[in-house]
Design a protein around this motif. Structure first.
Motif, PDB file in Angstrom:
ATOM      1  N   ARG A  31      22.992  12.860  66.515  1.00 41.18           N
ATOM      2  CA  ARG A  31      23.584  11.885  67.430  1.00 41.18           C
ATOM      3  C   ARG A  31      22.826  11.766  68.755  1.00 41.18           C
ATOM      4  N   ARG A  35      20.497   8.678  70.245  1.00 42.78           N
ATOM      5  CA  ARG A  35      20.824   8.015  71.519  1.00 42.78           C
ATOM      6  C   ARG A  35      19.679   8.109  72.513  1.00 42.78           C
ATOM      7  N   ASP A  52      25.687  -0.879  69.926  1.00 42.09           N
ATOM      8  CA  ASP A  52      25.454  -1.841  68.831  1.00 42.09           C
ATOM      9  C   ASP A  52      24.245  -1.405  68.002  1.00 42.09           C
ATOM     10  N   GLU A  54      23.097   1.584  67.757  1.00 47.21           N
ATOM     11  CA  GLU A  54      23.482   2.806  67.040  1.00 47.21           C
ATOM     12  C   GLU A  54      24.273   2.466  65.772  1.00 47.21           C
ATOM     13  N   GLN A  55      25.144   1.465  65.893  1.00 44.48           N
ATOM     14  CA  GLN A  55      25.896   1.012  64.711  1.00 44.48           C
ATOM     15  C   GLN A  55      24.942   0.456  63.653  1.00 44.48           C
ATOM     16  N   ALA A  58      23.332   3.211  61.913  1.00 52.90           N
ATOM     17  CA  ALA A  58      24.266   3.841  60.969  1.00 52.90           C
ATOM     18  C   ALA A  58      24.394   3.017  59.684  1.00 52.90           C
ATOM     19  N   ILE A  59      24.479   1.698  59.829  1.00 55.47           N
ATOM     20  CA  ILE A  59      24.603   0.820  58.650  1.00 55.47           C
ATOM     21  C   ILE A  59      23.351   0.945  57.784  1.00 55.47           C
TER      22      ILE A  59
ATOM     23  N   ILE B  52      23.368   9.670  78.681  1.00 51.35           N
ATOM     24  CA  ILE B  52      23.981   9.171  77.439  1.00 51.35           C
ATOM     25  C   ILE B  52      25.244   9.974  77.122  1.00 51.35           C
ATOM     26  N   LEU B  57      30.172   8.666  67.488  1.00 51.76           N
ATOM     27  CA  LEU B  57      30.132   7.211  67.316  1.00 51.76           C
ATOM     28  C   LEU B  57      31.345   6.778  66.508  1.00 51.76           C
ATOM     29  N   LEU B  59      32.461   4.574  64.145  1.00 50.47           N
ATOM     30  CA  LEU B  59      31.919   3.608  63.190  1.00 50.47           C
ATOM     31  C   LEU B  59      32.914   2.482  62.965  1.00 50.47           C
ATOM     32  N   LYS B  60      32.447   1.261  63.146  1.00 49.53           N
ATOM     33  CA  LYS B  60      33.335   0.117  62.995  1.00 49.53           C
ATOM     34  C   LYS B  60      33.870   0.061  61.568  1.00 49.53           C
ATOM     35  N   VAL B  63      32.075  -1.877  59.136  1.00 46.74           N
ATOM     36  CA  VAL B  63      30.729  -1.413  58.811  1.00 46.74           C
ATOM     37  C   VAL B  63      30.749  -0.685  57.474  1.00 46.74           C
ATOM     38  N   LEU B  64      31.630   0.290  57.376  1.00 48.22           N
ATOM     39  CA  LEU B  64      31.762   1.010  56.117  1.00 48.22           C
ATOM     40  C   LEU B  64      33.139   0.699  55.554  1.00 48.22           C
ATOM     41  N   THR B  70      29.268  -0.912  51.777  1.00 52.56           N
ATOM     42  CA  THR B  70      29.044  -1.607  53.037  1.00 52.56           C
ATOM     43  C   THR B  70      29.458  -3.063  52.899  1.00 52.56           C
ATOM     44  N   ASN B  73      27.397  -6.656  56.401  1.00 51.40           N
ATOM     45  CA  ASN B  73      26.110  -6.372  57.016  1.00 51.40           C
ATOM     46  C   ASN B  73      25.233  -7.626  56.923  1.00 51.40           C
TER      47      ASN B  73
END
Lengths: 191, 150
Positions: A31, A35, A52, A54-55, A58-59, B52, B57, B59-60, B63-64, B70, B73
Motif C-alpha cells: 500500500r 502511494r 482514483d 490507486e483504484q 487495484a482494478i 500520504i 484503500l 475498494l469501490k 470495482v470488484l 470485475t 471497468n
C-alpha cells in the motif's frame, strides 16, 4: 496466516480461487509503496486523484493477477503498473484540460492559478519534496524507486524497460540534478 | 568531477562503505553534492510517507463485484458502448422497414373494410367500439345469424 505467505504463494493461491482476502493482503503489503510512487509521479496533487489512480491500479491488478506469469517479480510488475497508471492519469487530465479549454474558451491558466499557488506555498514548506517535484517525471521516479523503494538496478531496468547501464547513468544524473536544485533552494532560503 | 561522483554512487548503490581514499579525492563541490545526495536519500522515504495516508484503500463496490468478477471497468464500458452503438445502427436501418410495414397494414385494413362493407352492404363506423374496451371495430348491421346443420 495470509501475512506469512510470500508474494509468489499469494499469487498461486489467488490464481486457484480468486480469494479476495489474498488479493487484499497483497495490496495491503504494498500500500505505502504504491502511494509513494503515485504521489511522486502526480507531483502530490489532489488526494482524490491519487486515490482514483490507486483504484485503477487495484482494478488492473485484480484483472491481470490470474494471468501473472512470474516472468518478473511481482514487486517490479506492480511498480511498473503504478507508474503507468499514474502517467496515464496525467495524460488523461491533460487531454481533458485541453478539451475543456477548447470548448469553453476559458483561459484555464487564470482559473488554475489560485489552487496551484496555494499548493505551491504548501509545497515550498519542504525543499526536499519541492526539489523532487521540480525534476522531470523520469528522474523523480527513478530516484524514488531506488532511494525510497530500495530497488536494485536490475529491478529498475525491468520496471523502466531499459538496460541496466542506461538506468544506472540516468539514476546518477538524476541524483546530481536533484542535489543541485536542492542546494539552490537551500541557498535561496538562507539569503 | 563526474567520475568521482559516479564512483561514490556505485558504492552507495552496492551498499558498500565508501573507502577513505575515494573520499579524499573529492573536491569541495563534489563533497557538497554527495552530502546532499546522501541527505536526500536518507530522508526521501520519510518525507513521502508524511504526505500520504496509511489508511487501507476502500475498494469501490463497483470495482470488484460481489462474485469477485470485475464490473464497470474500462473494458466492459467500451464493450457496452459498442453494443449500444450496434443496436442504434440496427434500429436506424430497420426504421424504413417498419414504416413500410405500417403503411402496408393500413392499406390491407382499408381494403378489408371496403370488402366487408361491400358484401354485407353496411357502412364502417370507426369510433364504435365494444364495451369491453378492446379496439375491435364494429359494423352498424345486425350480426348475421347462421342457422341450419353444419
Amino acid at each position: 496466516m495470509l501475512e506469512n505467505l510470500d508474494d509468489h504463494e499469494c499469487i498461486v493461491r489467488f490464481k486457484k480461487n480468486r480469494e479476495e482476502a489474498v488479493f487484499n493482503c497483497l495490496l495491503a503489503r504494498y500500500r505505502m509503496a504504491i502511494r509513494r510512487i503515485i504521489f511522486t509521479v502526480l507531483k502530490g496533487g489532489d488526494p482524490d486523484e491519487a486515490e482514483d489512480v490507486e483504484q485503477e491500479v487495484a482494478i488492473a491488478l485484480y484483472t491481470s493477477l490470474a494471468d501473472f506469469s512470474f516472468k518478473s517479480s511481482f514487486k517490479t510488475y506492480l511498480y511498473r503498473l503504478c507508474r503507468n497508471k499514474a502517467i496515464d492519469h496525467i495524460r488523461e487530465k491533460e487531454r481533458e484540460r485541453k478539451l475543456f479549454k477548447k470548448i469553453s474558451r476559458i483561459d484555464m491558466q487564470q482559473t488554475q492559478e489560485l489552487p496551484e499557488e496555494a499548493v505551491e506555498k504548501e509545497e515550498k514548506k519542504n525543499a526536499l519534496i519541492q526539489t523532487l517535484f521540480d525534476l522531470p517525471e523520469a528522474e523523480r521516479t527513478i530516484i524514488v524507486l531506488k532511494d525510497a523503494e530500495d530497488m536494485s538496478l536490475k529491478e529498475l531496468s525491468e520496471i523502466l524497460n531499459k538496460p541496466v547501464g542506461t538506468v544506472k547513468s540516468q539514476l546518477h544524473r538524476a541524483r546530481v540534478h536533484a542535489a543541485k536544485i536542492y542546494m539552490q533552494k537551500q541557498g535561496e532560503e538562507f539569503k | 568531477m563526474k567520475d568521482h561522483i559516479d564512483k561514490v554512487q556505485d558504492y552507495i548503490d552496492s551498499g558498500k562503505s565508501i573507502p577513505e581514499t575515494v573520499i579524499a579525492d573529492l573536491s569541495e563541490k563534489e563533497t557538497e553534492i554527495l552530502g546532499t545526495i546522501l541527505d536526500f536519500r536518507q530522508n526521501i522515504k520519510q518525507e513521502l510517507n508524511s504526505r500520504i495516508s496509511d489508511k487501507p484503500l476502500n475498494l469501490k463496490k463497483n470495482v470488484l463485484g460481489q462474485s469477485g468478477d470485475t464490473v464497470n471497468n474500462t473494458g466492459s464500458r467500451v464493450f457496452r458502448n459498442i453494443i449500444l452503438a450496434a443496436a442504434a445502427f440496427v434500429i436506424l436501418l430497420s426504421t424504413p422497414g417498419i414504416y413500410r410495414n405500417l403503411e402496408t397494414r393500413k392499406l390491407i385494413r382499408e381494403d378489408a373494410q371496403s370488402f366487408v362493407g361491400t358484401i354485407t352492404d353496411t357502412a364502417w363506423i370507426d369510433n364504435k367500439t365494444p364495451d369491453t374496451g378492446t379496439d375491435t371495430e364494429w359494423f352498424d348491421a345486425e350480426p348475421i345469424v347462421m342457422t341450419g346443420i353444419y
